[in-house]
Enzyme design. Structure first.
Site, PDB file in Angstrom:
ATOM      1  N   SER A   1       0.862  -1.178   0.000  1.00  0.00           N
ATOM      2  CA  SER A   1       0.000   0.000   0.000  1.00  0.00           C
ATOM      3  C   SER A   1       0.901   1.232   0.000  1.00  0.00           C
ATOM      4  O   SER A   1       1.783   1.336  -0.856  1.00  0.00           O
ATOM      5  CB  SER A   1      -0.938  -0.043   1.214  1.00  0.00           C
ATOM      6  OG  SER A   1      -1.783   1.077   1.253  1.00  0.00           O
TER       7      SER A   1
ATOM      8  N   HIS B   1      -2.390  -1.250  -3.443  1.00  0.00           N
ATOM      9  CA  HIS B   1      -3.451  -0.270  -3.209  1.00  0.00           C
ATOM     10  C   HIS B   1      -3.058   1.032  -3.898  1.00  0.00           C
ATOM     11  O   HIS B   1      -2.064   1.664  -3.531  1.00  0.00           O
ATOM     12  CB  HIS B   1      -3.612   0.009  -1.712  1.00  0.00           C
ATOM     13  CG  HIS B   1      -4.145  -1.146  -0.929  1.00  0.00           C
ATOM     14  ND1 HIS B   1      -4.104  -1.194   0.445  1.00  0.00           N
ATOM     15  CD2 HIS B   1      -4.723  -2.307  -1.313  1.00  0.00           C
ATOM     16  CE1 HIS B   1      -4.641  -2.320   0.870  1.00  0.00           C
ATOM     17  NE2 HIS B   1      -5.023  -3.015  -0.182  1.00  0.00           N
TER      18      HIS B   1
ATOM     19  N   ASP C   1      -4.863  -4.960   5.744  1.00  0.00           N
ATOM     20  CA  ASP C   1      -5.287  -5.840   4.658  1.00  0.00           C
ATOM     21  C   ASP C   1      -4.292  -6.996   4.540  1.00  0.00           C
ATOM     22  O   ASP C   1      -3.085  -6.785   4.484  1.00  0.00           O
ATOM     23  CB  ASP C   1      -5.358  -5.057   3.344  1.00  0.00           C
ATOM     24  CG  ASP C   1      -6.174  -5.772   2.285  1.00  0.00           C
ATOM     25  OD1 ASP C   1      -6.828  -6.774   2.603  1.00  0.00           O
ATOM     26  OD2 ASP C   1      -6.163  -5.310   1.128  1.00  0.00           O
TER      27      ASP C   1
END
Length: 344
Positions: free
Chosen positions: A159, A186, A279
């Site tokens: 991310s 992400h 996540d």
């Protein structure tokens, strides 16, 4: 909300535990917490002076609060009432509670991870990285040919800070390894097309967009689509589904880990690089039960360590290092596997 602006959140909660959990969850997802206070210690002047993009109110003990009434009447920004008492961070209920909260925040004030795309331009201008890790003689002499369907597939997940970390990893990784990669990042969909060149321009690996109906091949890194879920057919060919990823993340690293482990079992692995949020934690236990490795980027080398930290705290990470150390570890891991298979 401006792309350059980190959303600011002001928290009002009447228990210290709730304030602590909310602080961790918000900071872990990249939000700036500008106030985190007990309503009993606030007054109207403090409310008016607070510069925030959203008020998050979570009251366990006071159903009626004059302070909250004033806030609802006077606030020029959204007021969100929380998801109730937060579960323990490592309980099975925590990820669902966190996802609901973050999904609401993203709709109201935006997603801090949108800033990931700004780093790609810098990567495209970057000079070549240090020398690659040496390819062991046994692997160099193996009959493996790049482009063959990969029997072993590893997921690179990231991310905030991820593109730079993944690029460093790939720059250090020699070609000729018996493995293919998926790369789940992400990032705002508008930057998706720039990812392959940004992370792969100095490496010996071909970074490609997904090919529906084809296999992941040795010598390549397939970028996981951001808007559509990626799965596998029974013969391991990639399937891009019409459906979106489960909220709140796109792509969902949890779902990608599940899909990968269901198809490849112990013949897959996961490396989680720099990133906000947790996540990947919900799927980690299943991945480990399949016999697959989960490795994480070391916290002091991350732009944001929340995502790898959550896996380490849950006891799922079996190895941590900076991106170059992770590349060297993977080369040694694959060489050991090759030697063991050759011995039998």
């Amino acid at each position: 909300m401006s792309e350059l602006h980190t959303p600011r959140i002001a928290v009002i909660a009447d228990t210290s535990l709730q304030r602590h959990v909310l602080q961790q969850a918000l900071a872990g997802h990249g939000y700036q917490v500008v106030l985190n206070a007990d309503p009993a210690r606030l007054d109207v002047e403090q409310l008016e002076a607070c510069e925030t993009d959203l008020w998050l109110v979570d009251l366990a003990q006071q159903e009626d609060s004059p302070l909250v009434d004033d806030l609802l009447e006077q606030s020029r920004v959204p007021v969100l009432f929380g998801e109730g008492h937060a579960p323990e961070r490592h309980s099975e209920h925590y990820p669902r509670w966190e996802r609901r909260l973050v999904s609401k925040l993203r709709k109201l004030v935006g997603d801090p991870s949108a800033g990931v795309g700004r780093s790609l331009a810098a990567l495209l201008d970057e000079a070549q990285r240090p020398p690659r890790v040496a390819l062991p003689d046994d692997l160099a002499a193996s009959p493996l040919k790049a482009g063959e369907p990969a029997a072993q597939v590893w997921l690179l997940a990231a991310s905030l800070g991820g593109p730079a970390a993944v690029k460093t990893f790939l720059d250090a990784l020699p070609g000729g390894l018996p493995v293919g990669f998926l790369y789940a990042q992400h990032i705002d969909p508008s930057f998706e097309a720039n990812l392959p060149q940004a992370v792969g321009r100095h490496s010996q690996w071909h970074v490609n967009t997904v090919r529906n109906g084809d296999a992941v091949r040795c010598g390549e890194v397939v970028v996981v689509p951001i808007s559509q879920e990626l799965g596998f057919a029974s013969d391991a060919r990639m399937c891009v589904h019409d459906r979106a990823w489960p909220e709140p993340y796109s792509p969902s690293i949890d779902q990608m880990m599940l899909n990968l482990a269901q198809q490849y079992g112990s013949r897959c692995g996961v490396i989680v690089f720099s990133g906000m949020c947790s996540d990947g934690s919900a799927a980690a236990a299943y991945v480990r039960r399949q016999g697959a490795e989960i490795w994480t980027q070391r916290a002091d080398s991350c732009a944001c360590s929340s995502m790898p930290d959550s896996l380490r705290e849950g006891g799922y990470s079996t190895l941590s290092g900076d991106p170059r150390e992770l590349a060297a570890a993977l080369v040694n891991h694959l060489a050991a596997q090759y030697a063991a298979a050759d011995a039998t």
